[in-house]
Design an enzyme around this catalytic site. Structure first.
Site, PDB file in Angstrom:
ATOM      1  N   ARG A  36       7.363  -2.704   1.180  1.00  0.00           N
ATOM      2  CA  ARG A  36       7.270  -3.529  -0.048  1.00  0.00           C
ATOM      3  C   ARG A  36       8.339  -3.111  -1.072  1.00  0.00           C
ATOM      4  O   ARG A  36       8.082  -3.026  -2.276  1.00  0.00           O
ATOM      5  CB  ARG A  36       5.894  -3.406  -0.714  1.00  0.00           C
ATOM      6  CG  ARG A  36       4.730  -3.885   0.108  1.00  0.00           C
ATOM      7  CD  ARG A  36       4.791  -5.394   0.345  1.00  0.00           C
ATOM      8  NE  ARG A  36       3.572  -5.885   0.934  1.00  0.00           N
ATOM      9  CZ  ARG A  36       3.332  -5.921   2.258  1.00  0.00           C
ATOM     10  NH1 ARG A  36       4.242  -5.495   3.117  1.00  0.00           N
ATOM     11  NH2 ARG A  36       2.192  -6.401   2.699  1.00  0.00           N
ATOM     12  N   SER A  65      -2.247  -8.706  -2.535  1.00  0.00           N
ATOM     13  CA  SER A  65      -2.556  -7.299  -2.831  1.00  0.00           C
ATOM     14  C   SER A  65      -1.974  -6.937  -4.200  1.00  0.00           C
ATOM     15  O   SER A  65      -0.785  -7.139  -4.434  1.00  0.00           O
ATOM     16  CB  SER A  65      -1.918  -6.374  -1.793  1.00  0.00           C
ATOM     17  OG  SER A  65      -2.346  -6.693  -0.500  1.00  0.00           O
ATOM     18  N   GLU A 121       1.920  -3.439  -6.611  1.00  0.00           N
ATOM     19  CA  GLU A 121       2.823  -4.287  -5.820  1.00  0.00           C
ATOM     20  C   GLU A 121       3.279  -5.468  -6.675  1.00  0.00           C
ATOM     21  O   GLU A 121       4.425  -5.910  -6.604  1.00  0.00           O
ATOM     22  CB  GLU A 121       2.103  -4.803  -4.566  1.00  0.00           C
ATOM     23  CG  GLU A 121       3.021  -5.691  -3.741  1.00  0.00           C
ATOM     24  CD  GLU A 121       2.335  -6.393  -2.590  1.00  0.00           C
ATOM     25  OE1 GLU A 121       1.771  -5.727  -1.723  1.00  0.00           O
ATOM     26  OE2 GLU A 121       2.413  -7.644  -2.553  1.00  0.00           O
TER      27      GLU A 121
END
Ligand code: FAD
Ligand code: EPU
Length: 338
Positions: free
Chosen positions: A164, A238, A334
């Site tokens: 990520r 998320s 995130e």
């Protein structure tokens, strides 16, 4: 080029928070983007490049320029017997690109089916799901430096991809506008069944020799069964990354919680589930005002109606504090907090 003022962003962010941008412009081509970059108003304001708004939390009105990148087009730029090179504009809907590739039996992104958002944002956080990450089929990307308008192509290694993560989330954060992405896909694709749930889903339909189209359908079914549809309930997937921790720390947690799962990340580190940590801190299904923790996936924070960005941020901070107090682990966001 149509620069609008006090522009409502509620329909342009998947958390559906009610905020406005001081200036807003949508660009449909590199030429239009260059025109915007030459506008003096841009120089005197902060700016934000917006794709589908599905990984952003606006905590207040945006006091600057929002540039929505809607550059379209999917083209085959090169091919040989085994591989095909596809270029897609930054404004192409990511899942439309996956659908196009699967329909043509070009393999390499089918496990990334149904991820919301646009092609241009996909390399920013190196999207990943169900055993695939964008960096695997990625070939290169092209874009412009916001300050100078200079064009540059980045190879895979220059993107500094991680879990990520990429250079566009770090050194070049908000400095570089991606205009197109080039992928290298397989013409006779193998299927990637490394994620147990995908295998199980195919097995439950008695599919023993799956195609990439079967894998796409399985991933869509899994996603629909556990992730909230942002068209119905505001969310950004998320909220936190899964933490990567030292093996020693993991062993200490496992002493108290023998059921905890882990995934090896090199010799001395493991990745553990943030959803599990959040659930163990008692947050699953909790709601504060209109902001809540999703009942099927505690890693997803949702807006049940009129939550403000700051309500969602406050809830995320409370969750982080609990996890830090109980497990001595700091969760990284995130979602991009603006
Ligand atoms: P935006 O939210 O518009 O932007 C994200 C960031 O990228 C911002 O910092 C923005 O400034 C920057 N950016 C956007 N476009 C450009 C550009 N052209 N040039 C430079 N910078 C740019 N992600 C996963 O990795 N895996 C998943 O499985 C996953 N599942 C999700 C499920 C749901 C229900 C939701 C709502 C989100 C999920 N996400 C997932 C997160 C999200 O879909 C991805 O991060 C997606 O790539 C965001 O795309 P976007 O166009 O909406 O980006
Ligand atoms: N879990 C719980 N309680 C729950 C649900 C899950 O404890 O109610 C734990 C379980 O241990 C389960 C584990 O979470 O085994 C994993 O759940 P899931 O398969 O949903 O994966 P995840 O780690 O929560 C990650 C990505 C998702 C991606 C899926 C599938 C991150 C931060 N998230 O989620 O990506 O779709 O794997 O690959 O890596 C996103 O980035 O926005 C996103 C949705």
């Amino acid at each position: 080029m149509n620069i609008q003022t006090n522009y409502q962003l509620q329909d342009l962010n998947s958390f559906k928070v009610n905020v406005a941008a001081k200036y807003f412009v949508e660009v449909l081509s590199i030429t239009e983007l260059k025109e915007v970059l030459a506008d003096k108003k841009l120089l005197n304001n902060k700016w934000l490049i917006l794709g589908g708004g599905s990984n952003i939390l606006f905590t207040k009105n945006f006091d600057g320029f929002v540039i929505k990148n809607s550059i379209s087009g999917i083209t085959v730029i090169n091919e040989n017997d085994k591989e095909v090179f596809i270029e897609a504009g930054a404004g192409v809907d990511w899942d439309k690109l996956v659908e196009y590739c699967v329909n043509n039996n070009y393999g390499g992104i089918e496990n990334l089916s149904l991820i919301p958002g646009n092609v241009g944002a996909a390399p920013v956080q190196n999207i990943g799901a169900y055993g695939q990450e964008l960096n695997q089929p990625f070939h290169s990307l092209t874009g412009l430096y916001m300050n100078t308008g200079d064009e540059q192509t980045f190879s895979k290694s220059e993107c500094e991809f991680g879990y990520r993560d990429s250079i566009f989330k770090n050194k070049l954060k908000n400095e570089f506008a991606i205009t197109s992405v080039q992928l290298k896909l397989k013409k006779n694709p193998d299927v990637n069944l490394s994620y147990l749930q995908v295998k199980d889903e195919l097995f439950s339909h008695n599919i023993s020799a799956p195609t990439i189209s079967d894998v796409r359908n399985a991933v869509i079914a899994i996603r629909n069964s556990k992730l909230p549809d942002p068209k119905k309930i505001g969310n950004a997937g998320s909220f936190f990354k899964n933490p990567v921790i030292e093996l020693e720390k993991f062993k200490a947690i496992k002493n108290n919680y023998p059921e905890i799962k882990s995934f090896s990340e090199g010799k001395d580190k493991v990745k553990i589930s943030a959803a599990w940590l959040i659930e163990k801190c008692g947050w699953k299904e909790k709601i504060i005002g209109d902001a809540g923790v999703h009942q099927k996936q505690p890693l997803v924070i949702v807006n049940y109606g009129k939550a403000k960005g700051e309500d969602i941020l406050k809830l995320s901070e409370k969750i982080k504090k609990s996890v830090s107090d109980k497990f001595d682990i700091i969760l990284d966001n995130e979602v991009n907090i603006i």
